[in-house]
Design a protein around this motif. Structure first.
Motif, PDB file in Angstrom:
ATOM      1  N   ASP A 175      48.833 -23.160 -21.820  1.00  0.00           N
ATOM      2  CA  ASP A 175      50.056 -22.487 -21.372  1.00  0.00           C
ATOM      3  C   ASP A 175      51.050 -22.320 -22.522  1.00  0.00           C
ATOM      4  N   ASN A 176      51.784 -21.225 -22.486  1.00  0.00           N
ATOM      5  CA  ASN A 176      52.904 -21.025 -23.407  1.00  0.00           C
ATOM      6  C   ASN A 176      54.126 -21.756 -22.831  1.00  0.00           C
ATOM      7  N   GLU A 177      54.765 -22.584 -23.621  1.00  0.00           N
ATOM      8  CA  GLU A 177      55.892 -23.375 -23.143  1.00  0.00           C
ATOM      9  C   GLU A 177      57.052 -23.305 -24.124  1.00  0.00           C
ATOM     10  N   LYS A 178      58.223 -23.698 -23.653  1.00  0.00           N
ATOM     11  CA  LYS A 178      59.385 -23.798 -24.538  1.00  0.00           C
ATOM     12  C   LYS A 178      59.291 -25.094 -25.332  1.00  0.00           C
ATOM     13  N   VAL A 179      59.686 -25.024 -26.612  1.00  0.00           N
ATOM     14  CA  VAL A 179      59.640 -26.211 -27.473  1.00  0.00           C
ATOM     15  C   VAL A 179      60.968 -26.325 -28.229  1.00  0.00           C
ATOM     16  N   GLU A 180      61.369 -27.588 -28.454  1.00  0.00           N
ATOM     17  CA  GLU A 180      62.620 -27.862 -29.159  1.00  0.00           C
ATOM     18  C   GLU A 180      62.316 -28.574 -30.478  1.00  0.00           C
TER      19      GLU A 180
END
Length: 838
Positions: free
Chosen positions: A248-253
């Motif tokens: 899955d494509n996810e948000k990363v910090e």
């Protein structure tokens, strides 16, 4: 408009200043000559002669010639590993690849993005399969999160398609320019935490083998081939398709922290290694002390995006990044600026973005403005996690002792890979990715080889290994120690590809099954290899053999030497020079040494013939009025001398000719016929002057040649079919036989052409000449008779200056077509003038 107006005014102002400067210089020169008239006259005369020669050259040649040889030189991103291949194909279907394999017999190399840095995608005289156009997505299964693609597709092209589906590539390199086939062939890795090499995300491959068979390989079917192909550098077969696992494509910090290197492993084990929230992580180890490291990690988050772009724009301008890399390469001051200014500023903003954007970097951000004099290169070392503390001081010492200009050292973690035969992670490792700057000259390359061999020993001392997509400097012994399963890999390769057709510079060096074949034996022969472009560049050099022969034959026919077309000869030389330089300008690296040599001998010839033009059209023509129908014995001897000289230089360097005995012979010639005394003495004096100067000049050239260069090899080497009809003679030796082929040595220059003519009468096939697959041949014809052979190219036609009815036709052809071309020429009654042996 005001800016344009001001620019034009400024331009005219500068032009006016330049004109003023030139006029002032002319005035000073005139005053100087007037003050020192007598002393200036010789100098002035010399300047006039130089101007005369300059004008002769300027009005000669063929500057409008615009034909070039097809470029078959492959290079990688570093631009320091050029390889000349035989043929380049760009297939779009499996059928095209199979056809190319089945209908050729020589070596095959495979390339995609060509981001490897040591000849891993090329081999001399190979059929090169460029996979760039083989780049389609075969299918996507969104429920299983799997994708099947053709091997020539780039990661970025996949990202463009799967990003709208909110899917992401599981394992890939940091940069998205690489092709899938290339990434699998090197068993790539990235900054992903909790994974190892890409092999863990590869589900299945479609592979085309050396016999043209199309097979499926996975962990259940053709298991051995699957494990050997991934990380196998194209040695097992052509990867046609790959099925990969997606995520899955996810948000990363982003998070970062600077710490002493001694604390890094403990920090990594506690905060990164088992943290399933961390997607990407790497540590930037700061040169030149290598005592501090910045950990940069990207963790899954639900926070709002600070960067809303889904992917990095492919048209992004990287002017700033490229120039900052230049700053860092300045030296220790540049490293300080990076550590204490550039990085702190860059990491100030808090960043939250999509995983796909962080995985879509473009290598253009690393590209310098030029790679002509220096280039940026990678190396990578895999060190067991428990040994990095002891390895770093060794690495640091080697870099510092050898003054290596290291730009960056990036540490990435990788779990073990027990599947790939050429695994670089047989245990848990930290990858040290070294980005450094080096010169492009031979000395710089040798320096890199020296410290790389030292580094390889240091790596092995820590039970580590190194990455193979880079310059293959390691010795065979080091390679076998660093890759202990290589014997298993090459045994399978030999089973599937017994002729070792799939190859490249890396595999060729370490493949034990090529140890005794001709490909390796020829490397042991000194001066076996010769630059292929010289077969074209040597044509103007040989003109200085043909033209004296024309001159000697002209005199022998009884014609007036004053009528010889000296200017047409000058013009013809520079035409051949211009054409040869233009023809080779795109297909080969610049051969500056040979080019300079051609310029020097061209200027020498122009000076000699320029003087003869003046003399023969003044004094020569005056004394020709007193000539008789019969030549004096002295004039006959002069003609003999010119004939002897022209015959001599067909096989031997001109400066080895004995000029002085011929002068004596002319002066002692007894006269028994009616002749003109005036003409005899005029011809004797000018001949004496010419041969005396050449005798003096030849000694200088001979001394210079012997002091500057090693004695050149007298032989040219060929790989030909192993047939009993080839018999040894003083000019042909059999060096090595291997199966149906053998290496022979043939005496160079004119003898080479004669021996090739003899071979054309036999059932022989030529596979290679001096490591090259193309050669130039010239014929003498009254009309153009195009040879009835495929792949034979007419480069240009040249004049025979003493006979307008004849033309010199220069052809470029595959060496395999050389003997058929000669047979065809004989059949059509064409004269083979010369075969240009580089």
């Amino acid at each position: 408009m005001k800016k344009i107006y001001r620019f034009i005014l400024l331009l005219f102002a500068w032009l006016f200043k330049i004109i003023q400067f030139i006029c002032a210089g002319i005035k000073k020169a005139i005053r100087f000559i007037n003050r020192k008239k007598r002393r200036a006259i010789p100098f002035y005369g010399f300047l006039l002669f130089v101007l005369y020669i300059f004008l002769l050259i300027q009005f000669s040649g063929d500057s409008k010639f615009d034909t070039t040889i097809d470029n078959k030189t492959l290079n990688d991103i570093t631009q320091i590993n050029p390889v000349q291949v035989n043929q380049i194909i760009k297939p779009k279907t499996v059928t095209e690849i199979v056809y190319a394999i089945k209908n050729t017999t020589g070596p095959i190399s495979i390339g995609g993005g060509k981001y490897s840095m040591g000849g891993q995608t090329a081999f001399e005289n190979s059929l090169h399969i460029d996979m760039h156009s083989f780049n389609k997505i075969v299918g996507i299964d969104t429920s299983k999160k799997q994708i099947t693609v053709q091997a020539g597709i780039r990661w970025r092209d996949i990202q463009t398609v799967i990003d709208p589906l909110n899917l992401s590539i599981k394992i890939m390199q940091t940069y998205s320019n690489f092709t899938v086939g290339g990434a699998i062939s090197v068993n790539c890795h990235g900054r992903y935490v909790g994974y190892g090499p890409i092999i863990s995300s590869v589900l299945e491959l479609k592979i085309i083998t050396a016999n043209g068979a199309v097979i499926i390989a996975n962990r259940k079917v053709n298991q051995e081939i699957f494990y050997a192909t991934i990380g196998g550098y194209g040695g097992i077969g052509v990867i046609a398709e790959a099925t990969l696992q997606l995520v899955d494509n996810e948000k990363v910090e982003r998070f970062h922290l600077v710490m002493p290197i001694k604390d890094y492993k403990a920090y990594f084990d506690k905060n990164i290694r088992n943290n399933d929230k961390v997607v990407f992580q790497n540590g930037n180890l700061y040169p030149p002390k290598y005592d501090k490291i910045m950990s940069i990690s990207w963790e899954k988050t639900t926070k709002p995006l600070t960067d809303t772009d889904r992917l990095i724009d492919e048209n992004e301008n990287y002017w700033l990044e490229s120039n900052l890399s230049g700053v860092v390469s300045w030296g220790n001051s540049g490293k300080w600026i990076r550590e204490y200014a550039i990085d702190p500023l860059y990491f100030i903003p808090k960043t939250v973005r999509w995983r796909n954007k962080e995985a879509s970097y473009d290598v253009k951000e690393l590209e310098p403005s030029s790679r002509e004099k220096s280039t940026y290169v990678l190396q990578e070392y895999f060190i067991p996690v428990e040994n990095i503390k002891s390895f770093i001081p060794k690495m640091s010492a080697i870099f510092q002792n050898n003054k290596v200009n290291v730009i960056n050292v990036s540490l990435r973690h990788a779990l073990p890979d027990h599947e790939s035969y050429l695994s670089w992670a047989r245990r848990e490792v930290f990858a040290f990715v070294i980005y450094y700057k080096q010169g492009t000259n031979p000395e710089a390359k040798e320096h890199v080889k020296k410290w790389t061999l030292e580094m390889t020993d240091a790596i092995l001392s820590e039970n580590g290994t190194w990455y193979l997509p880079y310059q293959p400097h390691a010795t065979v012994e080091q390679f076998q120690k660093g890759y202990p399963n290589s014997a298993k890999y090459f045994a399978l390769k030999n089973k599937l590809d017994p002729d070792q057709r799939f190859t490249n510079k890396l595999l060729d060096k370490y493949n034990p099954y090529t140890e005794n074949n001709l490909a390796h034996q020829k490397k042991k022969i000194k001066e076996y290899f010769r630059a292929e472009e010289q077969t074209v560049l040597t044509v103007p050099e040989w003109y200085l053999v043909y033209n004296p022969k024309e001159y000697a034959d002209y005199l022998k026919s009884g014609k007036n030497p004053s009528d010889f077309p000296f200017y047409k000869s000058i013009d013809e030389y520079w035409k051949l020079y211009d054409r040869s330089i233009k023809l080779t300008s795109k297909a080969y690296p610049e051969n500056s040494e040979y080019k300079t040599m051609l310029q020097v001998i061209g200027v020498s010839m122009t000076m000699e013939y320029g003087l003869k033009i003046i003399y023969e059209n003044t004094v020569g023509r005056l004394f020709a009025l007193f000539s008789e129908e019969k030549n004096s014995e002295a004039e006959k001897t002069i003609i003999e001398a010119q004939c002897a000289y022209s015959d001599f230089i067909y096989q031997t360097a001109w400066y080895e000719f004995k000029f002085m005995p011929w002068i004596k012979k002319v002066w002692t010639a007894s006269e028994k016929s009616d002749y003109s005394v005036l003409r005899k003495w005029e011809r004797t004096m000018i001949f004496t002057l010419e041969f005396s100067f050449k005798a003096f000049y030849s000694k200088i050239i001979e001394w210079g040649a012997k002091s500057s260069y090693e004695t050149p090899s007298n032989s040219i080497y060929l790989i030909v079919s192993n047939v009993d009809t080839i018999k040894e003679n003083p000019n042909l030796k059999i060096i090595k036989k291997d199966g149906d082929k053998m290496i022979i040595a043939v005496t160079r220059w004119e003898i080479f052409t004669k021996e090739i003519m003899k071979l054309s009468n036999q059932d022989v096939k030529i596979y290679e000449i001096s490591g090259n697959d193309e050669i130039a041949v010239s014929t003498i014809e009254k009309a153009l008779n195009k040879p009835n052979l495929k792949d034979v190219k007419l480069l240009y036609q040249s004049k025979i200056v003493t006979d307008d009815s004849l033309k010199r036709n220069v052809y470029l052809l595959p060496v395999e077509k050389l003997l058929p071309f000669i047979k065809d020429s004989k059949k059509n009654k064409l004269t083979i003038e010369h075969v240009y042996d580089y």
